[in-house]
Design a protein around this motif. Structure first.
Motif, short mmCIF file in Angstrom:
data_model
loop_
_atom_site.label_atom_id
_atom_site.label_comp_id
_atom_site.label_asym_id
_atom_site.label_seq_id
_atom_site.Cartn_x
_atom_site.Cartn_y
_atom_site.Cartn_z
N ASP A 1 -8.68 2.29 -1.96
CA ASP A 1 -8.02 3.31 -2.79
C ASP A 1 -7.22 2.59 -3.86
OD1 ASP A 1 -5.88 2.36 -1.32
OD2 ASP A 1 -5.53 4.22 -0.22
N LEU A 2 -6.36 3.30 -4.58
CA LEU A 2 -5.48 2.69 -5.57
C LEU A 2 -4.14 2.38 -4.91
CD1 LEU A 2 -6.30 4.97 -8.66
CD2 LEU A 2 -7.22 2.71 -8.10
N PRO A 3 -3.33 1.47 -5.49
CA PRO A 3 -2.13 0.97 -4.79
C PRO A 3 -0.91 1.89 -4.86
CG PRO A 3 -2.34 -0.13 -6.88
CD PRO A 3 -3.57 0.74 -6.74
N GLY B 1 -14.95 11.21 1.04
CA GLY B 1 -15.31 10.27 -0.02
C GLY B 1 -14.07 9.73 -0.70
N GLY B 2 -14.29 8.97 -1.76
CA GLY B 2 -13.17 8.46 -2.55
C GLY B 2 -12.78 7.03 -2.28
N ASP B 3 -13.47 6.34 -1.36
CA ASP B 3 -13.19 4.93 -1.12
C ASP B 3 -13.66 4.13 -2.33
OD1 ASP B 3 -13.16 2.25 -0.37
OD2 ASP B 3 -13.84 2.64 1.67
N THR B 4 -12.72 3.52 -3.06
CA THR B 4 -13.08 2.78 -4.27
C THR B 4 -13.95 1.56 -3.97
OG1 THR B 4 -10.94 1.64 -4.12
CG2 THR B 4 -11.07 3.57 -5.56
N ASN B 5 -13.91 1.07 -2.74
CA ASN B 5 -14.75 -0.07 -2.37
C ASN B 5 -16.20 0.33 -2.14
OD1 ASN B 5 -12.48 -1.75 -2.37
ND2 ASN B 5 -12.12 -1.48 -0.18
N SER B 6 -16.45 1.62 -2.07
CA SER B 6 -17.80 2.07 -1.73
C SER B 6 -18.77 2.04 -2.91
CB SER B 6 -17.76 3.48 -1.15
OG SER B 6 -17.42 4.45 -2.15
N ARG C 1 0.80 -1.22 0.00
CA ARG C 1 0.00 0.00 0.00
C ARG C 1 0.82 1.27 0.00
NH1 ARG C 1 -5.15 0.10 1.31
NH2 ARG C 1 -4.91 2.06 2.41
N TYR C 2 2.13 1.18 0.22
CA TYR C 2 2.88 2.41 0.45
C TYR C 2 3.87 2.73 -0.65
CZ TYR C 2 0.57 2.45 4.86
OH TYR C 2 -0.40 2.47 5.82
N LEU C 3 3.50 2.43 -1.90
CA LEU C 3 4.24 2.94 -3.04
C LEU C 3 3.98 4.44 -3.14
CD1 LEU C 3 3.33 0.18 -5.64
CD2 LEU C 3 5.39 0.33 -4.27
N THR C 4 4.87 5.15 -3.80
CA THR C 4 4.74 6.61 -3.88
C THR C 4 4.78 7.06 -5.33
OG1 THR C 4 5.83 6.88 -1.76
CG2 THR C 4 5.75 8.81 -3.18
N ILE C 5 3.92 8.04 -5.68
CA ILE C 5 4.00 8.65 -7.00
C ILE C 5 5.34 9.34 -7.13
CG2 ILE C 5 3.14 10.57 -8.39
CD1 ILE C 5 0.40 9.99 -7.48
N GLY D 1 -12.33 8.21 -14.21
CA GLY D 1 -13.63 7.75 -13.71
C GLY D 1 -13.57 7.08 -12.35
N VAL D 2 -12.45 7.23 -11.65
CA VAL D 2 -12.29 6.55 -10.36
C VAL D 2 -13.32 7.02 -9.34
CG1 VAL D 2 -10.69 6.18 -8.42
CG2 VAL D 2 -9.84 6.13 -10.77
N LEU D 3 -13.69 8.30 -9.40
CA LEU D 3 -14.59 8.85 -8.39
C LEU D 3 -16.07 8.71 -8.76
CD1 LEU D 3 -12.68 12.08 -7.31
CD2 LEU D 3 -12.60 9.80 -6.30
#
Length: 274
Positions: free
Chosen positions: A99-101, A81-86, A2-6, A63-65
């Motif tokens: 979220d995204l990885p 907001g923004g939880d992709t599982n929601s 989960r902790y990769l960085t852009i 379209g993620v949101l």
């Protein structure tokens, strides 16, 4: 993991402060429109936080949101907001982990603060205060007086002390252990080490204490906001239209986990064309 960085090489290339300031001032502000089940919210993204700006533009365009819920709502505080599982969540599902990885590096600017209507990035308890790739919140907040602002200032400095003690070379072994626990998702160990850092931070003074600027105080005493989050969570935009919609979402009934009892959904997020 989960902790990769852009990483953005273009943004990491050294340039002068004057050049950065000119680019910030000359670049038009991007606006994002959220069409929700409660109405429309239009936000503009700050150029002072380019990593968050560019990431938000990307997830909107991808379209993620679209169809995510405002899954965490606390009146007089914020809507999140923004939880992709929601998107496909059922009533009663516990949300907040989607979220995204990857994560986005923290970006703090002295002129950006948690006044009512700002857009900011949600995050976990990572030592570098990195932001979620997709989860965000919009501040509703409340009006503060000087006494409450002094209390908020104390909370800000408590979090800053914890951050700086984690990055003090005297505690590098503890930080390494924490990072390993986060990488392997060993949450009990991570929690135990974080508690140790929290205790150390209570007496830590090897950092410059933050004072809420006078001009920010005036905004908090009139418009309102959530000052205790300043300099610890990245602010990267603000609402320019639809604050009444934010208020209406903040007022909905919620369960014990702060999830609205009746779903409040972002139907569509788009970059608003001029």
């Amino acid at each position: 993991m989960r902790y990769l960085t852009i990483l953005s090489l273009a943004l990491l290339i050294a340039c002068t402060p004057d050049t950065k300031k000119e680019e910030t001032e000359s670049t038009p502000l991007t606006k994002v429109q959220l069409t929700t089940t409660k109405g429309e919210i239009v936000m503009q993204l700050y150029n002072e936080t380019p990593l968050h700006r560019d990431n938000f533009i990307k997830i909107v365009e991808d379209g993620v949101l679209d169809s995510v819920l405002f899954h965490r709502v606390i009146e007089n505080f914020m809507i999140q907001g923004g939880d992709t599982n929601s998107k496909a969540a059922q009533p009663g599902d516990t949300l907040g982990n989607g979220d995204l990885p990857y994560t986005v590096p923290a970006e703090f600017a002295s002129n950006l603060f948690h006044k009512k209507g700002v857009l900011a990035a949600a995050r976990g308890n990572h030592p570098d205060r990195v932001s979620s790739s997709t989860q965000f919140y919009i501040v509703q907040g409340k009006v503060f007086n000087d006494s409450l602002l002094n209390q908020a200032e104390t909370r800000i400095n408590g979090w800053l002390a914890e951050y700086y003690v984690k990055h003090d070379s005297a505690y590098s072994a503890d930080l390494d252990s924490l990072m390993q626990a986060l990488e392997t998702e060993d949450w009990p160990t991570a929690s135990r080490i974080n508690q140790r850092f929290r205790r150390l931070g209570e007496d830590y003074e090897n950092f410059e204490r933050y004072e809420i600027p006078a001009e920010h105080r005036e905004v908090y005493k009139t418009l309102g906001g959530t000052p205790h989050l300043d300099q610890n969570y990245t602010v990267f935009g603000e609402v320019v239209s639809g604050l009444a919609v934010v208020d209406s979402i903040a007022a909905v009934q919620t369960n014990d986990l702060d999830r609205p009892k009746e779903d409040v959904r972002i139907l569509r997020a788009v970059i608003q064309k001029e």
